[in-house]
Design a protein around this motif. Structure first.
Motif, short mmCIF file in Angstrom:
data_model
loop_
_atom_site.label_atom_id
_atom_site.label_comp_id
_atom_site.label_asym_id
_atom_site.label_seq_id
_atom_site.Cartn_x
_atom_site.Cartn_y
_atom_site.Cartn_z
N THR A 47 2.18 8.17 -4.43
CA THR A 47 3.17 8.50 -5.46
C THR A 47 3.94 7.24 -5.86
N ASP A 80 -1.84 11.78 1.87
CA ASP A 80 -1.46 12.41 0.61
C ASP A 80 -1.85 11.53 -0.56
N GLU A 127 -0.02 14.73 -12.85
CA GLU A 127 0.88 15.66 -13.50
C GLU A 127 0.90 15.42 -15.02
N GLU A 186 5.33 3.87 -8.07
CA GLU A 186 4.71 2.56 -8.20
C GLU A 186 4.52 2.01 -6.81
N LEU A 187 3.61 1.07 -6.68
CA LEU A 187 3.47 0.41 -5.39
C LEU A 187 4.64 -0.54 -5.21
N LEU A 188 5.47 -0.26 -4.24
CA LEU A 188 6.65 -1.09 -4.02
C LEU A 188 6.74 -1.47 -2.55
N GLN A 204 0.01 11.08 -7.84
CA GLN A 204 0.59 12.38 -8.17
C GLN A 204 1.19 12.48 -9.58
N GLU A 205 2.01 11.47 -9.97
CA GLU A 205 2.67 11.53 -11.27
C GLU A 205 1.64 11.44 -12.40
N GLU A 207 -0.56 1.28 2.20
CA GLU A 207 -1.69 1.83 2.95
C GLU A 207 -2.96 1.39 2.25
N THR A 252 10.76 11.04 -19.99
CA THR A 252 10.17 9.82 -20.55
C THR A 252 9.06 9.36 -19.61
N ILE A 253 8.16 8.57 -20.17
CA ILE A 253 7.06 8.05 -19.35
C ILE A 253 7.55 6.83 -18.58
N THR A 254 7.29 6.84 -17.27
CA THR A 254 7.64 5.68 -16.45
C THR A 254 6.34 5.03 -15.94
N LEU A 255 6.45 3.86 -15.37
CA LEU A 255 5.25 3.19 -14.86
C LEU A 255 4.55 4.03 -13.81
N ALA A 256 5.33 4.85 -13.09
CA ALA A 256 4.75 5.71 -12.05
C ALA A 256 3.74 6.70 -12.64
#
Lengths: 331, 374
Positions: free
Chosen positions: A323, A320, A17, A325-327, A13-14, A258, A3-7
């Motif tokens: 990856t 890199d 993909e 969500e920003l948490l 990266q996600e 970052e 399933t599609i996630t917010l990420a």
């Protein structure tokens, strides 16, 4: 990926993909495969790009969703050395949206179109039941006329210099602070700005640009990683040289982010031959939206397809793709 | 008066000249060592400092870091993550937790997956932010999935205090708070243990004080230096440890004296004691069952305990990790992330097999994110 996630929408990266495994696979063609900010069409004379804007909150320090929608698409064209000419504007509005707010957003779009010398020539409006969208979504598609050919993320060469046009991470930090109600600083605002005037000045000065990209979602680290892979080189950057304002540094310190991964909406990364770098820097520093420009590193062959950060005390690490969500960090 | 900027608080602790000077001193001191020493940084935050700033690249050859079990997300067993997943999918429930938990895979999926299936999962910066969510959703049950070491426990206790005092009737708790000294003992009691000294956790020690490490110095003969998270802190702490070896000492030191005292934050400790008691058992991922290593709500607060209220739907069987995942060995300090066959291949932050690759404090995540250039 089930399933599609917010990420999957993070610009990292996600997101890559999702795009490569589903969209690129289905739509495969030579133009798309170049994976540039805008598609180059009509024998290299036109640039063509589209983008949808779903920011929350829709009005924030430094800009609003309307300015963002024009800047975003015009900047994608400008990053290919194209002058933005014609835009379409498609709007999906949630039932109950205030007309006064809509007027402000459209006025903001008009103002930004003028900065670019572009016009909206076609559009669409949909209104959907409350809860179907978050207030308002705007899509803009644009066509621009290429003024300098050959700008490409695939052509960066060893010893090319890497610049950023402004201090980084201001848009991401501003949105984050507004969204989460962090009353952090009164002076922090988004860098949202049209970049065509800056690019035009670089082109008019006879500077041959190798690659340009506005560092939006995924920030500078996403751009540099894509470039390193697409051009099969290593990009080495110097930590000390990267311009980051105190407010952005503060948000990063508090929440464990970052600055290199935070979004920008009026800051680009440029690769350029070392013979032209000082001239380009001089031009950038003369313009308000790029006066904080800095040379942050260079292309090398140290670790191909990787981005390496050199610290001021002689250690190195990879930068890199962001990856997830920003948490914030836990403790 | 000029305003103090956040930058001023850490700038000196990242000063290149200071770091280079500390490296010179460390090289000089390390030459006097007659044996190699392995230093365990217990806390995942330190693992990230070491990798992010490349401190491992500055170490003399006879000093090595062993990464410890101090990441609260990494040590959570899959069955507890499944609890969060199942609770989030209950009707009329909003599951609230701290950031990193969202991405960690249980046996059924992560909270991120649950959210894409329609679960209402929210993350907060402070447990007290849960109050706002509860106020705005009076018809829903808000379950705060509490995780973390001694660092975050007082914040959960503060939320409990507020809920009880203000008679808020829609906030519940699933408690997963764990404590530092017990797993350290387990590591030292293992006969394969290679640990010669410890860098003590920063934030945990702010709450507990350095006194909780006294036993490791007196009973296990392992020196401990409580270190801050900045590169200068870590370099200074390693130097202190090496000096102790050269001077034949074994002491408990506080390098992070700007925030840590011997006794710690007594008010926070008192608040913890008001609401929590030691749980008899907690199964740590990679370390197994460690008695008295976690906290639970006192009996009088059972009416707030989501683990009891929903006990019929929450499984208790142990769920093993993926058979290729060596997170357990990494957290016991007997392997490094790049010893793992699936590291960076089948196991990446976007498709993790284990939580050490997910958590912002996990050793695998630190190695993947920052690389290991030497």
């Amino acid at each position: 990926m089930k399933t599609i996630t917010l990420a999957h929408g993070n610009g990292g990266q996600e997101n890559n993909e999702l795009i490569s495994k589903i969209f690129y696979k289905a739509f495969e063609n030579e133009i798309l495969a170049k994976s540039e900010d805008a598609a180059i069409i009509q024998d290299g004379t036109l640039a063509f790009s589209t983008d949808s804007f779903t920011v929350s909150p829709i009005e924030f320090p430094g800009a609003d969703i309307g300015k963002l929608a024009v800047c975003g698409t015009c900047n994608d064209l400008a990053m290919m050395g194209a002058k933005p000419k014609y835009l379409t504007c498609s709007v999906i509005i949630e039932e109950g949206f205030e007309v006064e707010t809509l007027k402000r957003i459209v006025a903001s779009m008009k103002k930004e179109l003028e900065v670019n010398g572009a016009i909206v020539v076609s559009g669409d409006t949909k209104v959907v039941p409350r809860g179907s969208v978050d207030k308002i979504f705007i899509n803009t598609t644009g066509i621009g006329q290429i003024q300098q050919k050959g700008i490409s993320s695939n052509n960066i060469q060893e010893e090319d210099m890497i610049l950023v046009s402004n201090s980084i991470g201001k848009h991401g930090a501003t949105i984050f602070a507004s969204r989460e109600g962090i009353d952090f600083s009164t002076s922090l605002k988004s860098d949202c700005a049209s970049l065509w005037p800056v690019v035009k000045k670089l082109i008019d000065s006879g500077i041959k640009i190798r690659a340009l990209r506005d560092a939006t979602r995924g920030g500078v680290s996403a751009v540099l990683n894509e470039w390193a892979k697409q051009s099969n080189i290593c990009i080495e950057i110097e930590e000390e040289k990267i311009p980051v304002c105190d407010e952005v540094n503060g948000i990063c310190e508090l929440l464990g982010f970052e600055a290199l991964s935070l979004a920008n909406e009026g800051t680009f990364v440029m690769a350029i031959s070392k013979d032209e770098v000082q001239k380009a820097l001089k031009v950038l520093k003369e313009i308000d939206t790029s006066k904080e420009a800095q040379i942050i590193g260079k292309a090398s062959t140290l670790h191909r397809e990787k981005v390496v950060l050199n610290t001021a005390w002689g250690t190195q690490r990879f930068i890199d793709l962001p990856t997830g969500e920003l948490l914030p960090r836990i403790c | 008066m000029e305003q103090l900027k956040l930058k001023d608080l850490y700038d000196g602790f990242r000063n290149p000249q200071t770091i280079k000077a500390l490296k010179r001193l460390l090289d000089k001191e390390a030459k006097k060592l007659n044996t190699k020493i392995n230093i365990m940084e217990v806390c995942g935050g330190h693992t990230h400092t070491i990798m992010k700033y490349g401190i491992n690249q500055l170490l003399p050859e006879n000093i090595e870091f062993i990464h410890g079990p101090g990441c609260p997300v990494c040590v959570m067993p899959k069955e507890r993550i499944d609890h969060a997943y199942l609770l989030s999918l209950q009707e009329n429930v909003i599951l609230v937790t701290l950031g990193d938990m969202i991405k960690v895979p249980g046996s059924r999926g992560s909270l991120q997956d649950a959210r894409s299936k329609g679960a209402d999962v929210r993350f907060v910066y402070s447990p007290l932010d849960t109050i706002k969510i509860a106020n705005e959703n009076k018809d829903k049950k808000i379950i705060f999935f509490a995780i973390g070491f001694e660092t975050t426990t007082p914040m959960t206790a503060a939320l409990l205090e507020h809920v009880i005092k203000n008679k808020i009737d829609n906030i519940y708790f699933h408690i997963n708070h764990i404590t530092v000294p017990e797993p350290m003992r387990v590591l030292l009691d293992n006969q394969d243990c290679k640990i010669d000294a410890f860098i003590g956790p920063s934030h945990v020690s702010v709450i507990t004080g350095s006194k909780i490490y006294e036993e490791f110095v007196t009973e296990y003969n392992k020196p401990v230096v409580v270190a801050g998270f900045e590169p200068v802190d870590v370099m200074q702490s390693i130097l202190s440890l090496v000096k102790q070896f050269n001077e034949n000492k074994c002491e408990l030191e506080i390098e992070y004296s700007r925030a840590v005292s011997y006794d710690g934050n007594l008010a926070a400790q008192k608040l913890n004691d008001k609401y929590f008691i030691k749980a008899e058992h907690f199964r740590w991922r990679g370390l197994g069952d460690i008695p008295n290593s976690a906290l639970k709500l006192k009996d009088e607060y059972a009416f707030l305990d989501a683990e009891l209220i929903y006990k019929d739907i929450l499984p208790n069987e142990e769920i093993d990790d993926h058979k290729l995942c060596i997170c357990g060995d990494i957290m016991r300090g007997v392997a490094k992330p790049n010893d793992c066959k699936v590291f960076g291949k089948a196991c990446k932050p976007s498709s993790p097999l284990g939580s050490c690759m997910v958590s912002s404090e996990g050793a695998c995540s630190a190695y993947y994110k920052y690389g290991n250039l030497l």
